[in-house]
Scaffold this active site. Sequence first.
Site, PDB file in Angstrom:
ATOM      1  N   ASP A   1      25.033  29.028  38.913  1.00  0.00           N
ATOM      2  CA  ASP A   1      26.064  30.050  38.763  1.00  0.00           C
ATOM      3  C   ASP A   1      27.386  29.366  38.428  1.00  0.00           C
ATOM      4  O   ASP A   1      27.953  28.640  39.248  1.00  0.00           O
ATOM      5  CB  ASP A   1      26.196  30.835  40.067  1.00  0.00           C
ATOM      6  CG  ASP A   1      27.055  32.085  39.929  1.00  0.00           C
ATOM      7  OD1 ASP A   1      27.871  32.142  38.992  1.00  0.00           O
ATOM      8  OD2 ASP A   1      26.914  32.996  40.767  1.00  0.00           O
TER       9      ASP A   1
ATOM     10  N   SER B   1      28.489  39.455  44.018  1.00  0.00           N
ATOM     11  CA  SER B   1      29.777  39.025  43.499  1.00  0.00           C
ATOM     12  C   SER B   1      30.913  39.547  44.384  1.00  0.00           C
ATOM     13  O   SER B   1      30.950  39.261  45.579  1.00  0.00           O
ATOM     14  CB  SER B   1      29.903  39.458  42.038  1.00  0.00           C
ATOM     15  OG  SER B   1      30.926  38.750  41.377  1.00  0.00           O
TER      16      SER B   1
ATOM     17  N   HIS C   1      24.579  33.855  37.673  1.00  0.00           N
ATOM     18  CA  HIS C   1      25.216  34.945  38.422  1.00  0.00           C
ATOM     19  C   HIS C   1      24.344  36.191  38.294  1.00  0.00           C
ATOM     20  O   HIS C   1      24.671  37.137  37.564  1.00  0.00           O
ATOM     21  CB  HIS C   1      26.612  35.178  37.841  1.00  0.00           C
ATOM     22  CG  HIS C   1      27.548  35.899  38.743  1.00  0.00           C
ATOM     23  ND1 HIS C   1      27.958  35.413  39.956  1.00  0.00           N
ATOM     24  CD2 HIS C   1      28.170  37.107  38.601  1.00  0.00           C
ATOM     25  CE1 HIS C   1      28.799  36.264  40.521  1.00  0.00           C
ATOM     26  NE2 HIS C   1      28.938  37.307  39.727  1.00  0.00           N
TER      27      HIS C   1
END
Length: 639
Positions: free
Chosen positions: A312, A204, A343
Amino acid sequence: MRRGRLAWWASMVALAVTVTGLPATGALAQPGADERPGLVIENGVTQPVFGYADAVRERIFVTSDVDTDGDGALDVVAMDIMRPKASENGLKVPVVMDASPYYSTVCRGNESECKGDVDGDGLNDKWPLYYDNYFVPRGYAIVLLDMIGTNNSTGCPVTGGRADNISAPTAIDWLNGRRRGFDAAGREVVADWHNGKTGMIGKSYDGTLANAAAASGVDGLTTIVPISAISSWYDYSRSNGLVTRANNYSGSLANTVTNPARRAYCAPVRTALGVGGDDTTGDYNDFWAERDYVPHAGNVKASVFVVHGINDDNVRPDHFSKWWDALGEHGVQRKLWMTGTGHVDPFDFRRAKWVDTLHRWFDFWLQGIDNGIMREPAVDIERLPDVWETARAWPLPDAKPTQVFLRAPAAAGGAGALSVQSGPGNASATFQDTPTMTQANAIRHPSDPAANTANRLVFLSAPLKAPLHISGTPIVRINATVDGEDTSFAGLLVDYGTRQRFSTAGDGVRTLTEEDCWGETANWGGFAEDACYKKVEKNIATNPQELVTKGIIDGLNLNSLSVSTPLVAGQKNAVDLNLLPEDYVFEAGNQIGVVLLGSYSGFSSRAKQNRANITVHFDRSRITLPVVGGRTAAVAAGL
């Protein structure tokens, strides 16, 4: 005798790994304090011959070139370092760096591990994630870097801006002798133990910092492993002119990652982020260009191992596809794992295979060990939950753009058809932009041929005669007129038919209570650290339909993302709408669906409120599908 003892010890480790199927965990990995072992390599990978409890731990501060808070002092980058004790005595080691804004706020991993100085000596005792446990005993230094404006670094976060982007390069400059670094007492410290090679990794925001560092072209960054990472902050906060997250999301995220005690102090910086981001128009501007790494792919000197979830919905998959394509255009050496989850870190969706692959990747690029990893297929794709395939490239080389026409409904209110044969071009159909429409309602399987409603158009294939595989980016192309100056245009590609699917619950995974251990257990020496992490399993669904991919565009930005241009009521507009990339197989017996919408709930936070009427003209209406096997395969499948 020393080499003989090490060879015996390494063979015992290898035997333990072979017999148990688990990573070695420390009990054998303690050479004597006075020994100076070199790397031990077996089966193409480094072995855990260095201690963990006696590893050197440091906190280093390096001055940057930015002053984000305007206090007249350049911001300082802080990093925590752990490296084998042997690096004090001549062993040159590479760095694995996880640069992050999260170490004191959101924290890392599925157990939300934060950094922690337990004994108050100014050094880190709690090390999030497994990188230190696993790689330090194998001859690596681990650097956990606090992004500028977070934790022990100074300044204020700027959410993808220059200060974010130079945080890691500032540290890499120090590692390679181009900047001065100091400990907490002000004593200068040099990285004379470093072999000159640094690899960055992270999920991320952490992976985004790796992308940014690579795009800077900093010397000494040898490889990056961005996981679910952003490649353009515009694409993260926007979708083709539409604001897809809350207003001043950049400021909101900056607030989240700032230490609570400094949030009020950094408020003016967050306000400036809101002004620069321009939520009023949603247009692309200099603020977003500073936060866009794709145009700078030509600067990348590092190899890149991309990991991303095709489902995601946080960092959407166009982030990896645009970055991947740009890197390929510039000849960057690449590897890709594409998971069906959302994610999620690969440590939590394919743990054993991931650690083994990452180990070999770092050994190749950072230790110079030719273990064959670059001669293996470059791409791994999760076709079904825990069912993986490999490919030499992505999109798959046999995928060809294939025109599938949206044919007008045969009767009023009925669903249109999908076919490789075009239909009459003089027909049209009208629906209303309905911002309250939800994605679930938009893709609900029609119970009868009267699929079209007042707020959507649906086009269905006949049940497929054979599987149809797409690999790449579908594009919806329509001509449309609007009875106002603005609206949104959205397209959904849907699979109708019950089958095993990746669940959207929990991004497709659930965390269990049972743990397993990876690397050295660190209950030696009183460190508040362990090497054990909760296991994770896939969530699997069998619902009767699945959103395959989607896309949306602001009608004001049909011709440019940088300039908003009002529509002319009644004038035809050529709408070309890239959907998010996909690699998906429609099974025989299922139906392919295309749904056309205006604004809809869940994709745009700045939904249009004018409820414009949109008329689709069938003289251009089609979807270009990247079909593996091209038109021949589409015809064989019954299109």
